[in-house]
Scaffold this motif. Structure first.
Motif: not given
Length: 97
Positions: A13-16, A34-38, A67, A70
């Motif tokens: 997962l990428s940290k937004g 927030y759940e990362p989705c990418e 991506k 969600d």
């Protein structure tokens, strides 16, 4: 060592960023749920079984940035890094770097 089964893909997962494009910083309390989705594909399962009994090829490969829907996938922590096991059908697109 994690090996995804069938039609699952292991995504790191990428940290937004907690900042908008215009430079406004978003509070940590807002980002908590927030759940990362990418993220980046780390491993790919053998594929989805078709009605003929064969496995369909994965639409993504190791190293692709993707991506996904969600709240899709199951979170796992591997070597201290956040990952998600996502079904191939939940991947919406591959992203260009």
């Amino acid at each position: 060592n994690v090996i995804p089964c069938r039609d699952y893909v292991l995504v790191e997962l990428s940290k937004g960023k907690a900042e908008t494009k215009s430079g406004i910083v978003v509070a940590e309390s807002v980002m908590r749920d927030y759940e990362p989705c990418e993220g980046r594909v780390v491993k790919v399962g053998e594929g989805r079984m078709t009605s003929t009994g064969e496995f369909s090829e994965s639409p993504v490969k190791v190293g692709d940035r993707v991506k996904f829907r969600d709240y899709a996938g199951n979170g796992v922590k591997i070597d201290g890094k956040e990952h998600s096991l996502v079904r191939m059908v939940d991947i919406l697109s591959a992203l260009e770097d």
